[in-house]
Enzyme design. Structure first.
Site, PDB file in Angstrom:
ATOM      1  N   ARG A 175       1.784   9.552  -2.926  1.00  0.00           N
ATOM      2  CA  ARG A 175       2.730   8.887  -3.841  1.00  0.00           C
ATOM      3  C   ARG A 175       2.004   7.891  -4.720  1.00  0.00           C
ATOM      4  NH1 ARG A 175       6.353   4.683  -4.964  1.00  0.00           N
ATOM      5  NH2 ARG A 175       8.395   5.439  -5.702  1.00  0.00           N
ATOM      6  N   CYS A 176       1.065   7.150  -4.131  1.00  0.00           N
ATOM      7  CA  CYS A 176       0.293   6.179  -4.910  1.00  0.00           C
ATOM      8  C   CYS A 176      -0.479   6.853  -6.045  1.00  0.00           C
ATOM      9  CB  CYS A 176      -0.707   5.444  -4.017  1.00  0.00           C
ATOM     10  SG  CYS A 176       0.022   4.336  -2.810  1.00  0.00           S
ATOM     11  N   MET A 177      -0.944   8.075  -5.819  1.00  0.00           N
ATOM     12  CA  MET A 177      -1.817   8.758  -6.785  1.00  0.00           C
ATOM     13  C   MET A 177      -1.047   9.479  -7.875  1.00  0.00           C
ATOM     14  SD  MET A 177      -4.990  10.343  -4.597  1.00  0.00           S
ATOM     15  CE  MET A 177      -3.985  11.603  -3.794  1.00  0.00           C
TER      16      MET A 177
END
Length: 402
Positions: free
Chosen positions: A391-393
């Site tokens: 999700r962060c990426m």
């Protein structure tokens, strides 16, 4: 190819149609041990392997019908105009804190003569002093323009919410320049500049907010974490701007989470993976302080109801359904901490009940599978050294409504 692209993100789990990534580059190899902490890293990934892992991530997305765009490619096209390119460099260099005007001119002249894509890559990778004719011999730090290794976590510099974005004011100075790319993409890129995409927050605001704290739970409910990197004042301003724009959101839930690196953003604490399922970090089990923010249109003021309850009951109340929380590592004292360190709770839903995870979090993945979640696991031996998950990426630009 769309000529006027729109932002359409009214949920966390609808079929993902378009996503923005950054392929790790030279900035990763410009990390040096004695300066890791200032660049918010704990280790130095091996770039060759990290890129291979990231390419595989992009392929999994593409193979599942997701259009993959890259920050660096969009930014290069956005600054093709000579004046726009110069303006972009002025902003980037101003936030490098180069105090000597002659040095700043040397840096700008060096970058200006590069082709647009090469210039963007160099801005991201960082520029060494010797590249502009300065000595590095008597200086511990060889960069005149610092590398931007956190950029492959595209979730943070801006966040898609409804039909618009928050162009974020980052907590740490080292990450502030990351938001300039989004500013120029949405202002000057041929496919975005005429789309009139609203800004719910702007990068020059005083109070910090970051995209990892912003979760679009439904068309009615937005969750934002009051974390180490996102302030109460910023959350209230985002909420007010959304309500006044008559977007669909009725409630903004402000979650008060621990102010520490272990709980860096709300999406390291929990992520939505299906209509009624969430992965969760056991560290926030127990009662949470949550402020439910709504809007009094008549008096044009925010209404704030403070409450304290479990995550499960809060989510059930505002999503109006029974919620299942799936513990990272099954809640085991050792396994959960190990897998949480490698972002076991940071999943990316690409459709309801279909998620991308890191394969190294195999206990959590097995538990998700037992809950009838379709798990697409990817290698992450090097990517996970940056302390961020799928999700962060990724920054969704378009999801189907549910």
């Amino acid at each position: 190819m769309e000529t006027d692209r729109k932002i359409r993100v009214y949920n966390e789990i609808g079929n993902l149609k378009t996503v923005l990534l950054h392929r790790p580059g030279g900035e990763i190899e410009n990390l040096i041990p004695e300066h890791l902490s200032r660049l918010l890293f704990d280790d130095i990934p091996f770039l060759k392997v990290a890129r291979s892992e990231h390419d595989n991530f992009a392929k999994v997305l593409s193979d599942n019908g997701v259009e993959v765009l890259y920050v660096e490619n969009l930014a290069a096209l956005a600054v093709k105009d000579k004046e726009v390119k110069a303006s972009f460099l002025n902003e980037v260099i101003a936030e490098c804190f180069v105090e000597d005007k002659e040095t700043a001119k040397l840096l700008k002249d060096f970058l200006l003569q590069l082709p647009e894509k090469e210039m963007i890559d160099k801005v991201i990778a960082g520029t060494r002093k010797k590249e502009i004719g300065l000595s590095e011999d008597n200086d511990d730090y060889p960069f005149i323009m610092e590398p931007m290794p956190n950029l492959y976590f595209t979730r943070d510099p801006f966040a898609s919410i409804g039909s618009g974005i928050t162009l974020n004011s980052m907590k740490n100075n080292i990450r502030r320049r990351e938001t300039i790319f989004a500013k120029y993409i949405f202002k000057y890129h041929p496919q975005f500049k005429n789309s009139n995409i609203p800004l719910w927050y702007n990068r020059d605001e005083e109070f910090s907010i970051e995209g990892g704290d912003e979760l679009v739970l439904s068309k009615d409910v937005l969750a934002i974490g009051h974390s180490e990197r996102t302030s109460v004042e910023a959350i209230k301003k985002v909420a007010k701007n959304l309500f006044e724009a008559n977007e669909s959101f009725k409630t903004v839930l402000m979650f008060d989470i621990p102010k520490s690196r272990a709980f860096m953003h709300l999406d390291t604490v929990f992520t939505m993976i299906d209509y009624d399922k969430f992965t969760v970090h056991e560290g926030i089990e127990g009662n949470l302080k949550v402020s439910a923010i709504s809007y009094d249109a008549k008096n044009k003021e925010l209404l704030i109801e403070e409450q304290e309850d479990s995550l499960e009951r809060i989510l059930s109340k505002y999503l109006e359904k029974d919620i299942t929380l799936i513990r990272c590592g099954g809640g085991d004292r050792v396994i959960s901490r190990r897998e949480q360190w490698n972002d076991g709770s940071n999943t990316l839903a690409i459709a309801p009940g279909k998620v991308i995870t890191y394969e190294r979090n195999y206990i959590t993945n097995e538990i998700l599978d037992k809950h009838n979640v379709n798990v697409l696991s990817i290698p992450s031996g090097e990517l996970s050294r940056g302390r961020g998950g799928p999700r962060c990426m990724s920054m969704p630009l378009h999801r189907e409504e549910i």
